[in-house]
Design an enzyme around this catalytic site. Structure first.
Site, PDB file in Angstrom:
ATOM      1  N   THR A 120      27.501  35.252  39.572  1.00  0.00           N
ATOM      2  CA  THR A 120      27.987  35.526  40.768  1.00  0.00           C
ATOM      3  C   THR A 120      27.531  35.161  42.233  1.00  0.00           C
ATOM      4  O   THR A 120      28.105  35.224  43.142  1.00  0.00           O
ATOM      5  CB  THR A 120      28.776  36.554  40.902  1.00  0.00           C
ATOM      6  OG1 THR A 120      27.803  37.624  40.219  1.00  0.00           O
ATOM      7  CG2 THR A 120      30.063  36.883  39.824  1.00  0.00           C
ATOM      8  N   ARG A 169      34.987  38.447  55.248  1.00  0.00           N
ATOM      9  CA  ARG A 169      33.591  37.949  55.695  1.00  0.00           C
ATOM     10  C   ARG A 169      32.969  37.193  54.511  1.00  0.00           C
ATOM     11  O   ARG A 169      32.938  37.800  53.345  1.00  0.00           O
ATOM     12  CB  ARG A 169      32.839  38.694  56.172  1.00  0.00           C
ATOM     13  CG  ARG A 169      31.501  38.245  56.830  1.00  0.00           C
ATOM     14  CD  ARG A 169      30.411  39.196  57.267  1.00  0.00           C
ATOM     15  NE  ARG A 169      31.037  40.408  58.161  1.00  0.00           N
ATOM     16  CZ  ARG A 169      31.023  40.380  59.307  1.00  0.00           C
ATOM     17  NH1 ARG A 169      30.660  39.350  60.009  1.00  0.00           N
ATOM     18  NH2 ARG A 169      31.516  41.351  60.151  1.00  0.00           N
ATOM     19  N   THR A 188      27.514  30.058  47.236  1.00  0.00           N
ATOM     20  CA  THR A 188      27.607  30.845  46.070  1.00  0.00           C
ATOM     21  C   THR A 188      29.349  31.328  46.051  1.00  0.00           C
ATOM     22  O   THR A 188      29.824  31.365  44.927  1.00  0.00           O
ATOM     23  CB  THR A 188      27.013  32.089  45.885  1.00  0.00           C
ATOM     24  OG1 THR A 188      26.793  32.786  46.949  1.00  0.00           O
ATOM     25  CG2 THR A 188      25.071  31.726  45.584  1.00  0.00           C
ATOM     26  N   GLU A 227      37.410  36.287  41.333  1.00  0.00           N
ATOM     27  CA  GLU A 227      38.671  36.020  40.481  1.00  0.00           C
ATOM     28  C   GLU A 227      39.811  35.615  41.429  1.00  0.00           C
ATOM     29  O   GLU A 227      40.735  34.999  40.711  1.00  0.00           O
ATOM     30  CB  GLU A 227      39.037  37.336  40.094  1.00  0.00           C
ATOM     31  CG  GLU A 227      38.007  37.977  39.237  1.00  0.00           C
ATOM     32  CD  GLU A 227      38.323  39.270  38.451  1.00  0.00           C
ATOM     33  OE1 GLU A 227      39.197  40.331  39.329  1.00  0.00           O
ATOM     34  OE2 GLU A 227      38.108  39.716  37.344  1.00  0.00           O
TER      35      GLU A 227
END
Lengths: 755, 316, 167
Positions: free
Chosen positions: A480, A637, A643, A714
Site C-alpha cells: 500500500t 488529502r 502510491t 479499497e
C-alpha cells in the site's frame, strides 16, 4: 476526551513547508523490491539451516478422521516429524486467552479429528529438505467418515437467517414507497466466491531462542493479533513471541489473520530444536485461507418519472463457515449513497461446510456495488435518463440513513469531472450501436463509495547523533505504501530530507498499530506518526533552547522551525545533527499516539468516486475486453500521489476482474472448489487491461483525522466492476446479473438477443 | 515428487534404448507439463531421460517443399521461424495463442503434442478420474464440466486436448516422425497420434512405450488462406474454450475433443459449396454436450464460420 | 547429482536432489531469493529468470537440466545502489506494490526486450512485420507475469521508460 476540534490546530502535515506531503516520491523500500533483496517471510535467513514443513489438506468437506497411517511418510527419506491430531503437541483449546488483554486467542493446529471444510490442514510433515517433505506429505494416509457436505448456497438460500446481532434497517416505509412509485425495478444479482490470490502464498519461518522465546517471521497484515494468537497457542507469555512481517507479498484482507503455517512452524521448531519454515502451496491457498463469500442481492428501486428515488432496498444473502459468523455486508454501503425517503437494507446468512469466509478488499462494497450500481443503470435506461444525471438527481444533502452531515462529499464532482474527461457525452444510450472491427463498443459508468475509519495506534520517533530520524511502528506494508508515507510524514515533520529517515515496521516489539485493512492504514498509522513527530519536534526544540551551547539557547521553544535539516529560531540556527550530537549524543526517542475522536460519529465520513469504462464485446464469441477506464476519486488529502494512484488503479482492476473473470465454483458433490490454481482461477493479466487512469480531486477532510486524509486502498474496487458490466450492456444489449460475465453466459444472451 | 533418477541422453537411440529398458522411464525436454504434473504426483516417473539437448531442435526444409520441425525445437523457435511465419502462418498464430512467452521458450514441439488435459478433475487427485486412475470414474461427467468435450467423448472421460499448436498441425496435415524402442524410424499422420477416450482415457496416444517423437514434418502449405482463432476467458495466458485452425480447405477444432479435432464433415460441406455456417452446422450435427459446456456448440459454430471467412479474406 | 550452473556470472557447483527445481536451487541452495514462488506450476511468472538469455519459469525446470547453463536472476540484474535501467524504471513508475511479482516482471522485461529486438511474433503482431514496442505489444508479451496488486498500467509505463533509457 478527544474531539475533531482538537485536529483543527495547524500541524506540519497541513503546513507542508517542504512540499513532501502529497508528492509522488518513489517507494521507500522500492530499491529492495526491484532488486529482489527484500526478504519475505520464507526468505529470511535463520540462524541455522531450517527444516521444511508441508501441510496436508483434508479431502472431505465434513466428517471425521477415522484412521491415520503415517508409517510410510515417517519412513520416507529425511523425514523428521509427521503430525496429525493424534500426535500434534498439546495446545490450549481454541480461543484461550491466558493473558486477558491478548488481542487474539489460541488457534490450535491439527486440533481434532473433526473436518469442517475441504482442504483443512489435517496432517503435517517436516523433513530435512523441501523435496523430502513434499514427497512424504503425499504418503500420509487418512481415512475419513465423511458427512454429506452441505455446501450448495443457492439451494440453501431459504434457510438463511439474520446475522448474529443484526436486524434489517428500515427508514420510512419501504414497501409503501416502492409500491407507490410509478417506475419500479426489482432484480436479483449474484456474485461467486472469490479468493484473494496474493502473489505470495502464506508462509512462516520460526525458531526458538531458549525454551521460552519464539522468533517468527510470517506474512500477516496485523501484527499484534498474530503475535498474541501465536503466544496463546504455544502457551507462552505473549511477549515471548517476537513476530516479524517486514515484507508482505499482498494481503487484500486474506492475511488479516494467521493460519496453521505459523502455528506449525513454531511448534515444529520447538519440537525439533531447529528453525522450521512452512508455506502454503498455491492450491492450498484456495481452501486453506479465507475467501470472499458468494452473494445473492435483491435490489428494488422505486422512482418518480423524473428519476428521484422514493424507495431503495438492497437485501443480501451470503454464507459463512459452519462455525463462523462473518457476514459479507454487501448492503451497507447503500445506506449512505443515494437519497430516498423509504429505505430497507439487510443481510441473510447461511452457514455451510465451506472454508472460512472473511474480508477481501472492499468487503461489502466490492460485491454490493455490482448490484446497485447496475440497477441504477437499468433504472436510468427505463427512465430515459443519462446514468450520470440519475445519480446527480439522487444526491443527498445529508447522509440519507441517519441525517448526519457529510464531512466531505464530492461525489457529484467526481461524476461530472469524470464524465467530461472520459468523453461520456459520446455514449449512445441505445446499446449495440458502435462497432470497431469485430468488436461492439460500449461505455458504462458507476459511482464508488467506501467508508473511512480511524483506529487507535502508537508510533515512536527517534533522532540520533547523525540527525537521522527513525520511525518505529508495529504497522505493516502490504504494498500500500506504508513505508513511504511514514517516511514522508517524518521528513516533513522534522524538516529533514527523505534520505535522512529510516522506517522500521512489521515487528511486534514496536509501538502497536492496527495494521493494514479496511483502508484505515495510512490514516491510522500516519496520524500516530504525526503525533510522534510533533512530540519529537517539541523535544528537540526544548533541547535546543535549554542547551547553552546552542545558538537557539534561551529562545521560545514553540517558535523553533524545522527545515532542510536545520533547526532555527528567527535568524539563529544550527543543524539538527550538530544539536543532537552535542546536546543528546545518545539520541532522543519519543512516542505519539492517535485515538478516534469521540464526536467523529456526528459526521458521515466516506470516500467517493466515479468510474467510466469502455469495453469491446465480440458478438461472435461473447469475449469482453476492457479498452479504457477512468476513475475520479475524492478521498481527503493525498499523502503520496504516486502510491495512492497505484492503489486506486489496482482496485479498479480488481473491479474488472470481478465483472469478467474471477470466481470459484463449488462442486457440491465433494464440497470443494473446483478451480484451485492460477490456471483455473482467472485474475486479469496485462493483456486484459487497456488504458486505465485514476485521478484524485483536491480534498481535505478535517473530520477524518489530524491530517485530513482518508483511505484509497479499497475505494478503487468499489463500483469498478459495475461500470464494466454497464459498458458490456451498452456495447451489446445483454444484461447479465450473474457474475462473472464470461463468454459462455454472454454468448447465450447474444444469441437470445438475435445477435 | 516421488524420487527418480535422471540421465541426459547421449543420442536418440540411447534414449529409446534406456526408455525401453528402465522401469517407469519418461522422456523430458521442456518439462513445462510433465513437471507440473509430477509435483502433484499425477505423473510419477521413476526415471527421467532428458532429451532436451539432443540434436533435434532444427527446423529444416524438406525436399518436397515442406518443413521439418525438430521435436525439441522450442515453441518460440517454431513460431518465430520466418519460413513458418511465411508459409504456415496458422501454426505461428496458434503457438503464440498458447501459454506465455516463458512457457513457449521452454516448451517443445513434441512436448506440446503430448501435453495432458487441463480438466480440473484430472488435476485434483482427490477426485475420481479415469484418466488419472483407471476405473475410478469421471468427476467431470456430472460436474462442473464447462470446458468439456463436445466431440468423441465417452462415458469414461469428457476431457479435452488443450494444445493450440496441435490444432494447427492437424489442419496442416502434419506427419509425426518417431524412433521406436527397437531403433526403427517411423512416420504417420498427426491425426493418428492421439486417441479418443473410449474406455481407456489413460491411453492418450498410439505411441508404443519408449517411442520417441523426433520431428514433425509439414507438407507444402495448402493453397488458400490460413488463420487461427481462439476463444478464452481472458485475453492471454489462458486455456481456450474453443479454437479453430483454417488452412486452405482444411479445418481443425481445438478444446472440443480428447484430441485435436479435424472437422471432416465441415470440410466436405465446404468443398461441395456450402456456406461456412452451413459447413459448421454439418460438423456440429455430430456434437453432444454435457450441460455446462452446451455453449460450446453455438460458440464453435460461430467461431468456425468467422474463421473460415477470415481465412478466405486473408487469401485474397 | 553434481550440477554446475553459472548464476549471475559465477560458476556454482551444487550437489542436488534431481527433484530440486531451478527455482528451489536458487532460493534454498544458493540463497538467491529474488526469484519468487507464486504458484510453482508455471501459472504466474513470479519465478521468471533468464537461462542463456531466454526468459523461462524457473519453477517448471529441474536444476539438473541446467548443468552448464547460464542463469541470470534478479540479483544479477542490478543492486540497490546500482539499479539497472529496467529496475530504475519500475521504481520511478511505481510499477509494483507488494513487490512479490516484481523480480519476475523485471526479468521478464529483459526477455521481452530481447524478443522484440529479435523480431519474435506475438498474438498482437503474428504477421511477418517486425514488432514494435507498442503498449498493446507490451501488454500481450508481459501477460505471463501476473501482478495481483494490478500494477499493470505502471508496468507498461516502466517498460516504455526502460526501453527509452536503453535505446
Amino acid at each position: 476526551m478527544s474531539s475533531v476540534s482538537d485536529w483543527d490546530v495547524p500541524n506540519p502535515v497541513k503546513e507542508n513547508r517542504s512540499g513532501l506531503i502529497g508528492k509522488g516520491v518513489d517507494r521507500y523500500e522500492g530499491p529492495l523490491k526491484v532488486t529482489g533483496t527484500a526478504p519475505y517471510a520464507y526468505e529470511v535467513q535463520p540462524p541455522s539451516p531450517p527444516a521444511y514443513g508441508v501441510m496436508v489438506g483434508a479431502t472431505i468437506a465434513a466428517g471425521r478422521i477415522t484412521d491415520v497411517d503415517t508409517a510410510a511418510a515417517e519412513a520416507s527419506p529425511g523425514v523428521l516429524a509427521v503430525w496429525t491430531h493424534r500426535n500434534v503437541p498439546a495446545q490450549p483449546p481454541r480461543g484461550t486467552k491466558a493473558h486477558p488483554r491478548s488481542t487474539a486467542g489460541s488457534k490450535p493446529a491439527l486440533e481434532s479429528d473433526r473436518v469442517t471444510y475441504w482442504g483443512q490442514p489435517v496432517a503435517f510433515v517436516v523433513a530435512d529438505t523441501l523435496e523430502n517433505a513434499v514427497a512424504a506429505s503425499h504418503m500420509v494416509q487418512l481415512t475419513y467418515a465423511a458427512d454429506a457436505p452441505d455446501v450448495d448456497f443457492q439451494a440453501r438460500l431459504g434457510d438463511a437467517v439474520d446475522p448474529p446481532g443484526e436486524k434489517d434497517v428500515e427508514v420510512g416505509d419501504f414497501q409503501a414507497g416502492f409500491e407507490g412509485s410509478p417506475v419500479r425495478l426489482d432484480e436479483t444479482w449474484s456474485t461467486p466466491i472469490q479468493n484473494h490470490v496474493q502473489m505470495e502464498p502464506c508462509a512462516s519461518l520460526a525458531w526458538w531462542e531458549g525454551p521460552d522465546r519464539c522468533i517468527a517471521h510470517t506474512s500477516v497484515q496485523m501484527v499484534k493479533p498474530a503475535q498474541h494468537g501465536l503466544a496463546e497457542t504455544l502457551g507462552i507469555d505473549r511477549d515471548a513471541v517476537h513476530l516479524m512481517t517486514r515484507y508482505i507479498g499482498g494481503g487484500f484482507g486474506g492475511k488479516g489473520q494467521t493460519y496453521d503455517d505459523l502455528t506449525l512452524a513454531a511448534l515444529a521448531a520447538r519440537a525439533l530444536g531447529r528453525p522450521v519454515k512452512v508455506a502454503f502451496t498455491r492450491q492450498q491457498m484456495m481452501h486453506g485461507t479465507i475467501h470472499r463469500p458468494a452473494t445473492v442481492m435483491r435490489v428494488r428501486l422505486g422512482a418518480e418519472r423524473d428519476g428521484r428515488l422514493n424507495a431503495m432496498s438492497i437485501m443480501t444473502w451470503t454464507h459463512c463457515h459452519s462455525d463462523g459468523s462473518f457476514t459479507e455486508h454487501a448492503s451497507n454501503f447503500a445506506r449512505s449513497l443515494y437519497a430516498a425517503p423509504n429505505r430497507l437494507t439487510g443481510h441473510r446468512l447461511v452457514r455451510l461446510d465451506l472454508p472460512h469466509a472473511g474480508p477481501m478488499r472492499a468487503p461489502g462494497e466490492a460485491s454490493g456495488t455490482l448490484s446497485l450500481e447496475c440497477a441504477m443503470d437499468e433504472l436510468a435506461e427505463t427512465l430515459g435518463l443519462d446514468p450520470v444525471e440519475l445519480r446527480i438527481r439522487n444526491e443527498p444533502e445529508v447522509d440519507p440513513e441517519n441525517g448526519r452531515p457529510f464531512s466531505q462529499r464530492q461525489l457529484v464532482r467526481c461524476l461530472k469531472e469524470g464524465a467530461q474527461l472520459f468523453g461520456w457525452d459520446r455514449r449512445l444510450p441505445t446499446p449495440g450501436q458502435v462497432r470497431d472491427g469485430r468488436w461492439l463498443v460500449g461505455l458504462g459508468m458507476a459511482a464508488a463509495i467506501r467508508g473511512n475509519f480511524l483506529l487507535p495506534a502508537k508510533c515512536s520517533f527517534s533522532v540520533d547523533a547523525d540527525g537521522v530520524i527513525t520511525v518505529r511502528q508495529g504497522m505493516t506494508d502490504i504494498g500500500t505504501g506504508t513505508y513511504t508515507v511514514l517516511a514522508q510524514i517524518a521528513a516533513e515533520t522534522l524538516g529533514v530530507p527523505l534520505g535522512q529517515v529510516v522506517v522500521e515496521i512489521g515487528d511486534s516489539e514496536l509501538p502497536p498499530a492496527p495494521g493494514s485493512g479496511g483502508q484505515f492504514g495510512a490514516a491510522t498509522a500516519g496520524s500516530a506518526a504525526l503525533a510522534a513527530g510533533v512530540n519529537l519536534r517539541k523535544a528537540i526544540a526544548d533541547l535546543a533552547v535549554n542547551d547553552p551551547g546552542s545558538p537557539l539557547h534561551g529562545g521560545d521553544s514553540a517558535s523553533v522551525t524545522f527545515q532542510d535539516g536545520v533547526v532555527a529560531l528567527e535568524n539563529r540556527s544550527e543543524t539538527l545533527r550538530d544539536l543532537v550530537r552535542r546536546a543528546a549524543p545518545a539520541g532522543l526517542t519519543v512516542e505519539g499516539e492517535i485515538r478516534p475522536a469521540q464526536d467523529a460519529q456526528r459526521w458521515s465520513t466516506q470516500t467517493y468516486g466515479a468510474h467510466f469504462c469502455e469495453v469491446g464485446v465480440d458478438p461472435v464469441t461473447g469475449e469482453v475486453r476492457v479498452r479504457r477506464m477512468l476513475g475520479v476519486f475524492a478521498a481527503g488529502r493525498i499523502l503520496n500521489a504516486k502510491t495512492a494512484r497505484s492503489q486506486l488503479t489496482g482496485g479498479m482492476i480488481w473491479g474488472v476482474a470481478s465483472a469478467l473473470t474471477e470466481g470459484n465454483a463449488v462442486d457440491p458433490r465433494y464440497g470443494s472448489l473446483i478451480n484451485q490454481d492460477l490456471a483455473q482461477y482467472l485474475v486479469p493479466v496485462q493483456a486484459d487491461i487497456g488504458d486505465l487512469e485514476a485521478i484524485m480531486l483536491d480534498e481535505v477532510d478535517d473530520k477524518a483525522n489530524p491530517m485530513g486524509i482518508k483511505g484509497v486502498g479499497e475505494l478503487g474496487n468499489s463500483g469498478a466492476g459495475a461500470a464494466v458490466a454497464n459498458a458490456v450492456y451498452n456495447a451489446c444489449g445483454v444484461r447479465l446479473r450473474d457474475y462473472p460475465i464470461t463468454p459462455d453466459k454472454l454468448l447465450a444472451g447474444l444469441i437470445a438477443a438475435g445477435r | 515428487m516421488r524420487p527418480f533418477t535422471y540421465e541426459r541422453a547421449a543420442d536418440a537411440r540411447a534414449a529409446v534404448k534406456s526408455a525401453s529398458e528402465t522401469p517407469g522411464a519418461r522422456f523430458i525436454a521442456g518439462g513445462t507439463n510433465l513437471l507440473d504434473l509430477m509435483k502433484l504426483e499425477i505423473e510419477r516417473p521413476q526415471h527421467l531421460i532428458d532429451v532436451g539437448r539432443l540434436p533435434m531442435a532444427e527446423i529444416e526444409d524438406t525436399p518436397d517443399g515442406g518443413l521439418r520441425l525438430g521435436a525439441v525445437a522450442s515453441n518460440t523457435a517454431v513460431a518465430a521461424d520466418s519460413r513458418v511465419r511465411g508459409r504456415y502462418p496458422v501454426l505461428s498464430q496458434a503457438i503464440v495463442a498458447g501459454g506465455s512467452p516463458q512457457l513457449r521458450n521452454k516448451a517443445t514441439v513434441a512436448g506440446n503434442l503430448l501435453q495432458r488435459t487441463r480438466c480440473a478433475y484430472f488435476y485434483d487427485t482427490s477426485k475420481p478420474c479415469n484418466k488419472r486412475e483407471p476405473g475410478s470414474g469421471c468427476g467431470a461427467l456430472e460436474g462442473l464440466n464447462r470446458n468439456a468435450a463436445i466431440f468423441g467423448a465417452s462415458h469414461a472421460c469428457i476431457a479435452t486436448h488443450t494444445s493450440d499448436m496441435a490444432v494447427a498441425l492437424v489442419a496442416l496435415d502434419a506427419r509425426v516422425e518417431t524412433l521406436t524402442p527397437s531403433g526403427q524410424a517411423r512416420s504417420f499422420p498427426i491425426l493418428e497420434l492421439h486417441r479418443l477416450p473410449g474406455e481407456t482415457p489413460h491411453l492418450e496416444t498410439h505411441l508404443v512405450p519408449g517411442e520417441l517423437i523426433t520431428a514433425v514434418a509439414l507438407p507444402p502449405p495448402p493453397p488458400g488462406g490460413q488463420t487461427y482463432r481462439k476463444v478464452r476467458d481472458r485475453a492471454s495466458y489462458a486455456g481456450g474454450l474453443a479454437s479453430v485452425a483454417v488452412a486452405g480447405g482444411a479445418l481443425a477444432l481445438g478444446m472440443v475433443a480428447h484430441k485435436p479435432w479435424r472437422a471432416v464433415d465441415a470440410e466436405a460441406a465446404l468443398a461441395s459449396g456450402a456456406s461456412p455456417s452451413e459447413a459448421m452446422a454439418r460438423e456440429l450435427a455430430g456434437a453432444s454436450s454435457a450441460g455446462r459446456n452446451d455453449f460450446k456448440i453455438p460458440l464453435v459454430a460461430r467461431l468456425g464460420a468467422a474463421a473460415i471467412g477470415e481465412a478466405r479474406e486473408g487469401a485474397r | 547429482m553434481k550440477t554446475t550452473i553459472t548464476v549471475n556470472g559465477q560458476a556454482r557447483s551444487l550437489d542436488l536432489d534431481p527433484r530440486t527445481t531451478l527455482l528451489d536451487a536458487l532460493r534454498e541452495h544458493l540463497r538467491l531469493t529474488g526469484a519468487k514462488k507464486g504458484c510453482d506450476h508455471g501459472q504466474c511468472g513470479a519465478c521468471t529468470v533468464l537461462v542463456n538469455g531466454v526468459r523461462i519459469n524457473a519453477c517448471l525446470s529441474l536444476a539438473v537440466m541446467h548443468d552448464g547453463d547460464e542463469v541470470l536472476s534478479i540479483e544479477g540484474v542490478g543492486a540497490p545502489g546500482s539499479l539497472h535501467p529496467v529496475q530504475q524504471a519500475f521504481l520511478s513508475q511505481d510499477a509494483f506494490q507488494c513487490g512479490y511479482c516484481t523480480p519476475g516482471q523485471i526479468c521478464s522485461t529483459l526477455g521481452l526486450l530481447a524478443e522484440i529486438a529479435a523480431g519474435h511474433p506475438s498474438q498482437e503482431t503474428p504477421s511477418d512485420a517486425p514488432p514494435v514496442l507498442s503498449d498493446a505489444e507490451i501488454r500481450e508479451r508481459m501477460s505471463g507475469n501476473i501482478c495481483r496488486c494490478s500494477a499493470y498500467p505502471q508496468i507498461v509505463a516502466a517498460i516504455r521508460q526502460a526501453a527509452e533509457a536503453l535505446a
